[in-house]
Write a protein that holds these residues in place. Sequence first.
Motif, PDB file in Angstrom:
ATOM      1  N   ASP A 108       0.836  -1.211   0.000  1.00  0.00           N
ATOM      2  CA  ASP A 108       0.000   0.000   0.000  1.00  0.00           C
ATOM      3  C   ASP A 108       0.868   1.257   0.000  1.00  0.00           C
ATOM      4  O   ASP A 108       0.528   2.266  -0.603  1.00  0.00           O
TER       5      ASP A 108
ATOM      6  N   GLN B  94       1.686   2.692  -3.480  1.00  0.00           N
ATOM      7  CA  GLN B  94       0.642   3.446  -4.157  1.00  0.00           C
ATOM      8  C   GLN B  94       0.437   4.802  -3.499  1.00  0.00           C
ATOM      9  O   GLN B  94       0.369   5.837  -4.161  1.00  0.00           O
TER      10      GLN B  94
ATOM     11  N   ASP C 212       1.581   8.400  -5.369  1.00  0.00           N
ATOM     12  CA  ASP C 212       0.550   9.367  -5.737  1.00  0.00           C
ATOM     13  C   ASP C 212       0.927  10.786  -5.356  1.00  0.00           C
ATOM     14  O   ASP C 212       0.609  11.727  -6.065  1.00  0.00           O
TER      15      ASP C 212
END
Length: 370
Positions: free
Chosen positions: A250, A253, A257
Amino acid sequence: MDKGTKEEKSHAQHTDDNPDEKKQNSSKVESSEAEDQSEMERLRKYLAQKLRLIDLSNDQTDESQQSTLRELNLDGIVEYIKEKESCKIITMAGAGISTSAGIPDFRSPSSGLYHKLDKYNLPHPQAIFELDFFMKNPEPFFTLARELLPEGFKPTLSHYFIRMLWEKGLLLRHYTQNIDTLERVAGLPPDKLVEAHGTFHTGRCLKCRAPYTLSWMKEKIIEGVIPKCEECNEGVVKPDIVFFGEMLPDRFQMLADRDFEQADLLIIMGSSLVVQPFASLIDRVRSTCPRLLINNEKVGMQDRLSRFLGLRQGLVFDTKNTYGGRDVAWLGTCDTGCQLLADKLGWGDELRALVQREHESLNTESRSNN
Ligand code: CNA
């Protein structure tokens, strides 16, 4: 080739003889080229819109055409870092930053792991890192793991260069595909590190998810035993590295971003840029953000379709291309490239001293452990 040169020469002579005609000819050529280009641009936009490949309301073409580097080479990058106040640098790395430590990469011809897997009798080389295959037959992976285990390997000059970027307050984040934990050993703090393909540092039972440490797994792997869970007595303990077919952590990501759109410079080192989604991170920086590749070979280049459609995908080293002006390829070993970059930034001696000091302290540590 000769013929072409002769024809070019005779054409040049002809126009030189008659300057007015030359001017007329050249403006004719220019205007027909301009028409062709605008026709191409119309076609590009039409196709891109039809195929819904780009959002033309936010077409970055104009911005991309501005060169952000004065020189498209290492000197241009150095000047850019020096001029930019607190330049935010993202580094992206692959197995090539660890080969000089003695850990083979995957795809280098002859020395890469994919060329040495015959003894494992696999259906195809990648199977060794595929979850389905591992569930049925974990043995090949653990045999290979013995070769890859972070045992006795020392971080390379490239790892210490990344640490130095952090110490100088320039490292926004380091994204690595490597599972060898050498960034941690080099002293990069965990919050600056994204281990996109996971790490050998920890492991988990595939059945009951009980966590295990590197030292526990290492003991079993070195003994040549498949690590079995001591909680449920059933599951195999798999190091927390991401296999093909598994989700990336996780953290990858979440941080990707927000990091990439803030970066002022991207440095990519020692990767073939073929494994997704990691490889396409290079396209997530702003269209004006310079990208420096330090690698044995050119990789990650824009393909012809993307170029034709004007998509911001891939590195563009050809300066004649309209989307050029920010990508630099420095070809050679990562360690040589990093040392050269450090020298040009005025940190060369500091980097050499850091590597020497850290290697000496790791040698002392390993002597006292034996
Ligand atoms: P890769 O596909 O093997 O590519 C390596 C790239 O680095 C190639 O382009 C080489 O030409 C280049 N290269 C190799 N050595 C050097 C060097 N000394 N200097 C400059 N360039 C060099 O490896 P990637 O990392 O791109 O592929 C991603 C895979 C590899 C990830 O899933 C990793 O987990 C996996 N891997 C990791 C390790 C490790 O942790 N050290 C080792 C082997 C494979």
